[in-house]
Design an enzyme around this catalytic site. Structure first.
Site, PDB file in Angstrom:
ATOM      1  N   HIS A 138     107.448  -4.876 -17.461  1.00 29.48           N
ATOM      2  CA  HIS A 138     106.352  -3.911 -17.638  1.00 29.48           C
ATOM      3  C   HIS A 138     106.326  -3.410 -19.082  1.00 29.48           C
ATOM      4  CE1 HIS A 138     106.901  -2.897 -13.125  1.00 29.48           C
ATOM      5  NE2 HIS A 138     105.728  -3.479 -13.234  1.00 29.48           N
ATOM      6  N   LYS A 189     102.814   0.481   0.427  1.00 31.18           N
ATOM      7  CA  LYS A 189     103.900  -0.384  -0.046  1.00 31.18           C
ATOM      8  C   LYS A 189     105.264   0.260   0.179  1.00 31.18           C
ATOM      9  CE  LYS A 189     102.437  -3.623  -3.661  1.00 31.18           C
ATOM     10  NZ  LYS A 189     102.651  -3.930  -5.095  1.00 31.18           N
ATOM     11  N   ARG A 219     102.550 -13.341 -14.202  1.00 33.72           N
ATOM     12  CA  ARG A 219     103.853 -13.986 -14.168  1.00 33.72           C
ATOM     13  C   ARG A 219     103.666 -15.459 -13.814  1.00 33.72           C
ATOM     14  NH1 ARG A 219     106.139  -8.877 -11.036  1.00 33.72           N
ATOM     15  NH2 ARG A 219     104.004  -9.095 -10.337  1.00 33.72           N
ATOM     16  N   SER A 278     109.732  -5.860  -9.958  1.00 27.20           N
ATOM     17  CA  SER A 278     110.358  -4.654  -9.383  1.00 27.20           C
ATOM     18  C   SER A 278     110.983  -4.940  -8.019  1.00 27.20           C
ATOM     19  CB  SER A 278     109.324  -3.543  -9.211  1.00 27.20           C
ATOM     20  OG  SER A 278     108.780  -3.177 -10.441  1.00 27.20           O
TER      21      SER A 278
HETATM   22  P1  ADP Z   1     101.519  -4.394  -8.428  1.00 21.36           P
HETATM   23  O1  ADP Z   1     102.051  -3.613  -7.289  1.00 21.36           O
HETATM   24  O2  ADP Z   1     100.066  -4.181  -8.733  1.00 21.36           O
HETATM   25  O3  ADP Z   1     101.955  -5.848  -8.460  1.00 21.36           O
HETATM   26  P2  ADP Z   1     103.486  -3.881 -10.368  1.00 21.36           P
HETATM   27  O4  ADP Z   1     104.040  -2.546 -10.691  1.00 21.36           O
HETATM   28  O5  ADP Z   1     104.363  -4.815  -9.632  1.00 21.36           O
HETATM   29  O6  ADP Z   1     102.155  -3.685  -9.637  1.00 21.36           O
HETATM   30  O7  ADP Z   1     102.999  -4.562 -11.691  1.00 21.36           O
HETATM   31  C1  ADP Z   1     101.936  -4.048 -12.461  1.00 21.36           C
HETATM   32  C2  ADP Z   1     101.373  -5.134 -13.331  1.00 21.36           C
HETATM   33  O8  ADP Z   1     102.386  -5.612 -14.182  1.00 21.36           O
HETATM   34  C3  ADP Z   1     100.842  -6.341 -12.571  1.00 21.36           C
HETATM   35  O9  ADP Z   1      99.732  -6.834 -13.285  1.00 21.36           O
HETATM   36  C4  ADP Z   1     101.977  -7.319 -12.651  1.00 21.36           C
HETATM   37  O10 ADP Z   1     101.525  -8.654 -12.555  1.00 21.36           O
HETATM   38  C5  ADP Z   1     102.500  -7.009 -14.033  1.00 21.36           C
HETATM   39  N1  ADP Z   1     103.898  -7.395 -14.210  1.00 21.36           N
HETATM   40  C6  ADP Z   1     104.977  -6.899 -13.568  1.00 21.36           C
HETATM   41  N2  ADP Z   1     106.110  -7.502 -14.005  1.00 21.36           N
HETATM   42  C7  ADP Z   1     105.721  -8.392 -14.950  1.00 21.36           C
HETATM   43  C8  ADP Z   1     106.413  -9.350 -15.779  1.00 21.36           C
HETATM   44  N3  ADP Z   1     107.726  -9.508 -15.703  1.00 21.36           N
HETATM   45  N4  ADP Z   1     105.682 -10.106 -16.628  1.00 21.36           N
HETATM   46  C9  ADP Z   1     104.344  -9.955 -16.684  1.00 21.36           C
HETATM   47  N5  ADP Z   1     103.630  -9.094 -15.940  1.00 21.36           N
HETATM   48  C10 ADP Z   1     104.294  -8.320 -15.086  1.00 21.36           C
END
Ligand code: ADP
Length: 164
Positions: free
Chosen positions: A17, A41, A95, A133
């Site tokens: 992030h 979630k 990702r 996460s």
């Molecule tokens: P969500 O619950 O919407 O997936 P997240 O908190 O998991 O939200 O992630 C928020 C955003 O950050 C999403 O667009 C997710 O794809 C992106 N993201 C999370 N981890 C990574 C990573 N390691 N590389 C690139 N993008 C990421």
């Protein structure tokens, strides 16, 4: 003034992030990190905990980039949140191919609701590309080392939360 909105659950904020936040900060004048309440979630960390971790982990990025980075909790539609914070750009991280399908649908639906808001996709540095996460929580729960995936204070918070 170009305002970007980077939405997610951030349960908790990872180095993936952070990498996306840093890249996004190079594209906008103000970056709002939209923290989804996401009761469905069943987040491990409360909204307040997620927001304060984001604030702590982005403080140095504000100095480094000279851009204002703020965390903004939201429970409404993403497109309405974008209007609330005056964002013209939604930032998402990509990702793997698995992310693409969901994101593709989201862009389509959001564009139908407001064609003036553009979604941009960023990819994290190779070392953070696989960080999620959900997996970080699983590794921490099983006693593994997550120091490569999250900042030291987040690692501490995970340990404290999971020992409860
Ligand atoms: P969500 O619950 O919407 O997936 P997240 O908190 O998991 O939200 O992630 C928020 C955003 O950050 C999403 O667009 C997710 O794809 C992106 N993201 C999370 N981890 C990574 C990573 N390691 N590389 C690139 N993008 C990421």
């Amino acid at each position: 003034m170009r305002v970007g909105l980077y939405p997610g659950t951030f349960d908790p904020i990872t180095l993936g992030h952070r990498d996306i936040i840093k890249r996004a900060a190079g594209l906008v004048d103000r970056l709002v990190i939209g923290v989804a309440i996401n009761r469905d979630k069943g987040p491990l960390f409360s909204l307040e905990e997620r927001v304060s971790m984001i604030e702590a982990e982005t403080k140095d990025l504000m100095t480094e980039t000279g851009i204002e980075i703020v965390a903004h909790p939201f429970e409404n539609l993403l497109i309405d949140c974008a209007h609330d914070v005056g964002a013209q750009i939604i930032v998402r991280g990509l990702r793997a191919v698995a992310d693409f399908e969901y994101e593709y649908q989201m862009v389509g639906m959001n564009r139908a609701m407001d064609p003036s808001i553009e979604t941009v996709f960023l990819m994290a540095d190779a070392q953070y590309q696989a960080v999620a996460s959900k997996l970080v929580k699983e590794i921490a729960r099983l006693g593994g080392d997550v120091s490569k995936f999250v900042a030291p204070d987040v690692e501490k918070a995970l340990k404290a939360k999971l020992s409860n």
